[in-house]
Design an enzyme around this catalytic site. Structure first.
Site, PDB file in Angstrom:
ATOM      1  N   SER A  10       0.822  -1.206  -0.072  1.00 30.12           N
ATOM      2  CA  SER A  10      -0.054  -0.203  -0.206  1.00 30.12           C
ATOM      3  C   SER A  10       0.847   1.479  -0.116  1.00 30.12           C
ATOM      4  O   SER A  10       1.989   1.319   0.350  1.00 30.12           O
ATOM      5  CB  SER A  10      -1.023  -0.280   1.297  1.00 30.12           C
ATOM      6  OG  SER A  10      -1.286   1.190   1.462  1.00 30.12           O
ATOM      7  N   TYR A  42      -1.893  -0.321  11.010  1.00 26.98           N
ATOM      8  CA  TYR A  42      -1.886  -0.698   9.510  1.00 26.98           C
ATOM      9  C   TYR A  42      -0.641   0.016   8.765  1.00 26.98           C
ATOM     10  O   TYR A  42       0.246  -0.948   8.031  1.00 26.98           O
ATOM     11  CB  TYR A  42      -3.168  -0.266   8.798  1.00 26.98           C
ATOM     12  CG  TYR A  42      -3.058  -0.474   7.083  1.00 26.98           C
ATOM     13  CD1 TYR A  42      -3.432  -1.892   6.657  1.00 26.98           C
ATOM     14  CD2 TYR A  42      -2.948   0.380   6.355  1.00 26.98           C
ATOM     15  CE1 TYR A  42      -3.127  -2.094   5.304  1.00 26.98           C
ATOM     16  CE2 TYR A  42      -3.034   0.263   5.009  1.00 26.98           C
ATOM     17  CZ  TYR A  42      -3.339  -1.220   4.551  1.00 26.98           C
ATOM     18  OH  TYR A  42      -3.217  -1.218   3.084  1.00 26.98           O
TER      19      TYR A  42
END
Length: 311
Positions: free
Chosen positions: A178, A191
């Site tokens: 990501s 995250y």
């Protein structure tokens, strides 16, 4: 007699469109031929991105090993892939249960994966779990679970297939990561931390295995859009922070990301960032003008907290 000047531009547009179409068709054909007979492992194959990857590589004639947590979902994916497939052009996928939250099972999983075909040509680490919450409210147990799935799982699986790749001096490992492995956004502390760790590990691994002819790639994307994007809310105070936040969370479709992964395999690209202009600008700001970016993100947090207090 020459063409009227008014016709030149439309003609050029038509020619350019034709060339672009032919180029895409050639690339599409080459994509299939380059992965044919390759042993490709896809983790979290039952997710949106995993399923799209499975379809692309299966049509290309790859020998798939599909990994996931649910046997029923894996069987359903198997049926959808093999239902209308030509057995002369494709291979029936192998199915392996894989749960990155159960790290004790990883040695057995690696053995099962290697037993399927005896080798792995391409490993696509696609698994991921997300969490949106203030850092102070996230428990240590949750932090550890996210790190297991997003970092320890992919890195352990990669290390498990490395010996066979090194002995064959051939192999490609892809981390589907990501942009938050490069840029941390508020309320995504666990995250973002796991994605930063994964990015660092595979960056190090890339340099370590290059002498053996192995390729390590990272594909960093924004959030995955499985449905049509919702309309943006009406402007609030600090419009700049709100706009940047909306762009950072504006994702890509699974099919687009799967195509990018296929091209990464074919062209052996080492690093891909699949993001809209605003996230890209934010990445540059993080490196060149960090105080400005920090101020914008902090202002966005203050606005969101104020909005919650007024509700």
């Amino acid at each position: 007699m020459g063409l009227p000047s008014v016709m030149v531009l439309p003609l050029l547009v038509v020619i350019a469109a034709g060339v672009y179409y032919i180029y895409n068709e050639v690339i599409h054909f080459m994509s299939k031929s380059l992965v044919r007979n390759k042993v490709v492992v896809i983790t979290d194959a039952v997710s949106g991105v995993g399923t799209e990857c499975a379809r692309l590589f299966h049509k290309g004639g790859a020998r798939l090993i599909l990994c996931g947590m649910s046997w029923d979902k894996l069987e359903s994916l198997y049926d959808s892939l093999t239902g209308d497939a030509d057995p002369r052009e494709t291979f029936a996928p192998k199915l392996v249960i894989l749960d990155f939250s159960d790290m004790a099972s990883m040695e057995e999983v690696v053995s099962e994966v290697m037993e399927c075909y005896g080798c792995v040509d391409v490993l696509i680490c696609n698994s991921s779990v997300k969490l949106k919450a203030p850092a102070r409210s996230v428990s240590l147990e949750t932090d550890r679970n996210i790190m297991d799935i997003n970092y320890f799982g992919p890195s352990t699986l990669a290390k498990g297939v490395l010996p066979a790749m090194i002995s064959r001096r051939s192999g490609h490992i892809i981390l589907v990561n990501s942009v938050q492995g490069r840029l941390a956004v508020p309320f995504r502390s666990s995250y973002a931390a796991s994605k930063h760790a994964a990015q660092a590990f595979f960056d190090c691994l890339r340099a370590e295995v290059e002498e053996y002819g192995l390729v390590v790639s990272t594909v960093s994307h924004t959030f995955i859009n499985s449905a049509e994007p919702a309309p943006l809310p009406s402007p609030k105070p600090n419009a700049l922070a709100a706009f940047i936040k909306s762009q950072l969370t504006h994702g890509v479709r699974p099919s687009v990301l799967a195509n990018e992964i296929m091209q990464t395999v074919n062209r052996k690209r080492k690093e891909v960032v699949l993001a809209h202009p605003i996230p890209r600008v934010a990445l540059y700001l993080r490196s060149l003008f960090p105080p400005f970016l920090f101020a914008v993100l902090a202002a966005g947090v203050k606005d969101s907290m104020l909005a919650e207090e007024m509700q």
